[in-house]
Design a protein around this motif. Structure first.
Motif, PDB file in Angstrom:
ATOM      1  N   LEU A   1      -5.506  -3.989  -9.724  1.00  0.00           N
ATOM      2  CA  LEU A   1      -5.864  -2.734  -9.065  1.00  0.00           C
ATOM      3  C   LEU A   1      -5.838  -2.900  -7.545  1.00  0.00           C
ATOM      4  O   LEU A   1      -5.296  -2.042  -6.824  1.00  0.00           O
ATOM      5  N   LEU A   2      -6.395  -3.998  -7.045  1.00  0.00           N
ATOM      6  CA  LEU A   2      -6.400  -4.242  -5.600  1.00  0.00           C
ATOM      7  C   LEU A   2      -4.977  -4.349  -5.061  1.00  0.00           C
ATOM      8  O   LEU A   2      -4.672  -3.880  -3.959  1.00  0.00           O
ATOM      9  N   GLU A   3      -4.102  -4.956  -5.844  1.00  0.00           N
ATOM     10  CA  GLU A   3      -2.701  -5.091  -5.423  1.00  0.00           C
ATOM     11  C   GLU A   3      -2.024  -3.726  -5.323  1.00  0.00           C
ATOM     12  O   GLU A   3      -1.257  -3.454  -4.385  1.00  0.00           O
ATOM     13  N   ALA A   4      -2.317  -2.843  -6.281  1.00  0.00           N
ATOM     14  CA  ALA A   4      -1.737  -1.496  -6.256  1.00  0.00           C
ATOM     15  C   ALA A   4      -2.258  -0.705  -5.048  1.00  0.00           C
ATOM     16  O   ALA A   4      -1.506  -0.001  -4.373  1.00  0.00           O
ATOM     17  N   VAL A   5      -3.559  -0.844  -4.766  1.00  0.00           N
ATOM     18  CA  VAL A   5      -4.134  -0.161  -3.607  1.00  0.00           C
ATOM     19  C   VAL A   5      -3.537  -0.715  -2.320  1.00  0.00           C
ATOM     20  O   VAL A   5      -3.213   0.036  -1.386  1.00  0.00           O
ATOM     21  N   ALA A   6      -3.377  -2.024  -2.253  1.00  0.00           N
ATOM     22  CA  ALA A   6      -2.811  -2.648  -1.054  1.00  0.00           C
ATOM     23  C   ALA A   6      -1.393  -2.151  -0.798  1.00  0.00           C
ATOM     24  O   ALA A   6      -0.994  -1.935   0.355  1.00  0.00           O
ATOM     25  N   TYR A   7      -0.619  -1.960  -1.866  1.00  0.00           N
ATOM     26  CA  TYR A   7       0.742  -1.444  -1.691  1.00  0.00           C
ATOM     27  C   TYR A   7       0.700  -0.011  -1.150  1.00  0.00           C
ATOM     28  O   TYR A   7       1.500   0.368  -0.292  1.00  0.00           O
ATOM     29  N   GLN A   8      -0.267   0.782  -1.637  1.00  0.00           N
ATOM     30  CA  GLN A   8      -0.424   2.141  -1.117  1.00  0.00           C
ATOM     31  C   GLN A   8      -0.765   2.115   0.378  1.00  0.00           C
ATOM     32  O   GLN A   8      -0.228   2.898   1.164  1.00  0.00           O
ATOM     33  N   ILE A   9      -1.659   1.206   0.746  1.00  0.00           N
ATOM     34  CA  ILE A   9      -2.050   1.097   2.152  1.00  0.00           C
ATOM     35  C   ILE A   9      -0.851   0.679   3.002  1.00  0.00           C
ATOM     36  O   ILE A   9      -0.602   1.226   4.083  1.00  0.00           O
ATOM     37  N   GLY A  10      -0.076  -0.299   2.502  1.00  0.00           N
ATOM     38  CA  GLY A  10       1.112  -0.751   3.242  1.00  0.00           C
ATOM     39  C   GLY A  10       2.115   0.370   3.443  1.00  0.00           C
ATOM     40  O   GLY A  10       2.688   0.527   4.521  1.00  0.00           O
ATOM     41  N   THR A  11       2.324   1.163   2.404  1.00  0.00           N
ATOM     42  CA  THR A  11       3.251   2.298   2.502  1.00  0.00           C
ATOM     43  C   THR A  11       2.754   3.312   3.530  1.00  0.00           C
ATOM     44  O   THR A  11       3.537   3.863   4.314  1.00  0.00           O
ATOM     45  N   ALA A  12       1.433   3.553   3.549  1.00  0.00           N
ATOM     46  CA  ALA A  12       0.861   4.491   4.522  1.00  0.00           C
ATOM     47  C   ALA A  12       1.008   3.956   5.949  1.00  0.00           C
ATOM     48  O   ALA A  12       1.306   4.710   6.879  1.00  0.00           O
ATOM     49  N   LEU A  13       0.800   2.642   6.133  1.00  0.00           N
ATOM     50  CA  LEU A  13       0.970   2.052   7.461  1.00  0.00           C
ATOM     51  C   LEU A  13       2.407   2.182   7.947  1.00  0.00           C
ATOM     52  O   LEU A  13       2.651   2.452   9.129  1.00  0.00           O
TER      53      LEU A  13
ATOM     54  N   ALA B   1      -4.607   7.522  -2.652  1.00  0.00           N
ATOM     55  CA  ALA B   1      -3.356   8.097  -2.141  1.00  0.00           C
ATOM     56  C   ALA B   1      -3.620   9.366  -1.336  1.00  0.00           C
ATOM     57  O   ALA B   1      -3.008   9.592  -0.283  1.00  0.00           O
ATOM     58  N   GLU B   2      -4.532  10.195  -1.835  1.00  0.00           N
ATOM     59  CA  GLU B   2      -4.856  11.439  -1.124  1.00  0.00           C
ATOM     60  C   GLU B   2      -5.476  11.142   0.235  1.00  0.00           C
ATOM     61  O   GLU B   2      -5.159  11.796   1.236  1.00  0.00           O
ATOM     62  N   LEU B   3      -6.347  10.155   0.287  1.00  0.00           N
ATOM     63  CA  LEU B   3      -6.951   9.778   1.565  1.00  0.00           C
ATOM     64  C   LEU B   3      -5.911   9.249   2.542  1.00  0.00           C
ATOM     65  O   LEU B   3      -5.922   9.585   3.727  1.00  0.00           O
ATOM     66  N   LEU B   4      -5.003   8.428   2.037  1.00  0.00           N
ATOM     67  CA  LEU B   4      -3.980   7.822   2.889  1.00  0.00           C
ATOM     68  C   LEU B   4      -3.007   8.853   3.443  1.00  0.00           C
ATOM     69  O   LEU B   4      -2.474   8.690   4.542  1.00  0.00           O
TER      70      LEU B   4
END
Length: 370
Positions: free
Chosen positions: A152-164, A15-18
């Motif tokens: 875990l991958l699904e949670a990260v993917a949702y974070q990435i989608g939100t950042a996009l 999240a911090e990176l995104l």
């Protein structure tokens, strides 16, 4: 540390990176690298997908030579099972893909070393109702992902989608700010420089009428001609900065622009749909360039505008019956203006076509999906 706490730590770090970046490719590349580091996985790649189903390799990490050869050519072309599943809307959560078709094809074609990579997990990237693409991760000889790993991958993917989505909204805000600034600059030019040039033209005209000396008359006449030419250039610049009438649609704006240039324009309009602002802006800029070319180079005063809107595509054609020039599909586009039209079109995944022959006029056709 428990698995739950470890996963929370990973999500916090991602999240911090995104939250740090605003450039899509830089953000995705950094997050993918860190995700592989903290999960112990070795290889990963991210495809961004557009509305037509075409994919773009946005980030990749530690691809085996078979996939990385020729600047990742195998990853940038063709279809595969995960892309097909995403396009068919059957990929709704993190999924084990039993085998990677791109790896299979590479093995069949003896395309290079695969380093033991045969399988990968695939996760859709999205936020709310928006879909952006897919995240793929794998490791040599790893043929299955546990339920906890997929979660875990699904949670990260949702974070990435939100950042996009955040980056997309930020870019839209920046575009709106740019339009606002252009409008301000256009108003300033109109209220200051444009009025000064108009005053200069009137003063020079008065000078011509007041003097009896022929040399002075010629000088004032020359000044008046220069002022009129500068006024014309200024009006065209103001139009480019702030297209008055675009609020009534791009066709109305192009009609008015043609009239300002001294062109007669014939229009043929079919279809009806709400055009996204970025598409309308692109069509407006391309139309401006095409009509300006017609005025400068075609040796005619008539242009033809065809505008067709479908539910998922818009087609615009601008044609003149002027002198034309030698051009073929295998010949490089001859001018910077025409190259800019092509670049603007392709930036929106559109198609640019140019036709011209000496004595047969010139036509540009733009197709843009939306």
């Amino acid at each position: 540390m428990s698995e739950a706490n470890k996963d929370i730590g990973i999500l916090k770090e991602i999240a911090e990176l995104l939250n740090e970046g605003t450039d899509t490719k830089d953000v995705l590349s950094g997050v993918l690298k860190r995700l592989l580091q903290v999960t112990g996985l070795q290889t990963g790649w991210i495809f961004l997908m557009d509305e037509t189903g075409a994919h773009q390799l946005a980030a990749a990490e530690a691809l085996p030579p078979a996939l990385a050869n020729n600047e990742n050519q195998r990853m940038c072309q063709g279809g595969c099972w995960c892309v097909n599943k995403y396009n068919n809307k059957k990929l709704t959560k993190a999924t084990n893909i039993m085998e990677c078709k791109r790896i299979e094809d590479a093995l069949e074609e003896l395309a290079g070393e695969t380093c033991g990579l045969t399988h990968h997990a695939t996760v859709p990237l999205g936020a709310a109702n928006e879909r952006f693409g897919i995240l793929n991760v794998g490791s040599p000889y790893k043929t299955h992902f546990k339920k906890e790993e997929l979660a875990l991958l699904e949670a990260v993917a949702y974070q990435i989608g939100t950042a996009l989505k955040r980056i997309k909204l930020t870019q839209r805000e920046q575009e709106n700010a740019l339009v606002t600034e252009r409008n301000r600059l256009a108003r300033d030019l109109h209220d200051s420089v444009n009025q000064l040039l108009f005053s200069l033209s009137l003063t020079a005209r008065a000078g011509v009428e007041m003097t009896e000396q022929e040399e002075v008359k010629q000088t004032f006449g020359y000044i008046q001609d220069l002022a009129q030419e500068a006024l014309g250039e200024m009006r065209a610049l103001i139009w480019q900065l702030r297209p008055l009438g675009l609020e009534n649609g791009v066709v109305s704006a192009l009609r008015s622009y043609a009239e300002m240039l001294g062109l007669s324009i014939e229009t043929d309009i079919t279809g009806a749909a709400s055009i996204p602002g970025t598409v309308e802006e692109t069509l407006w800029r391309i139309g401006q360039e095409a009509l300006a070319n017609c005025k400068k180079h075609s040796q005619t005063t008539v242009a033809h505008l065809t505008f067709h809107t479908a539910k998922d595509e818009i087609v615009m054609s601008i044609k003149d019956d002027g002198c034309g020039f030698h051009y073929g599909e295998n010949i490089e586009i001859p001018s910077l203006g025409l190259k800019n039209m092509k670049t603007r079109t392709e930036a929106l995944n559109g198609q640019f076509h140019l036709k011209s022959k000496p004595g047969s006029g010139t036509e540009i056709e733009i197709r843009i999906p939306f």
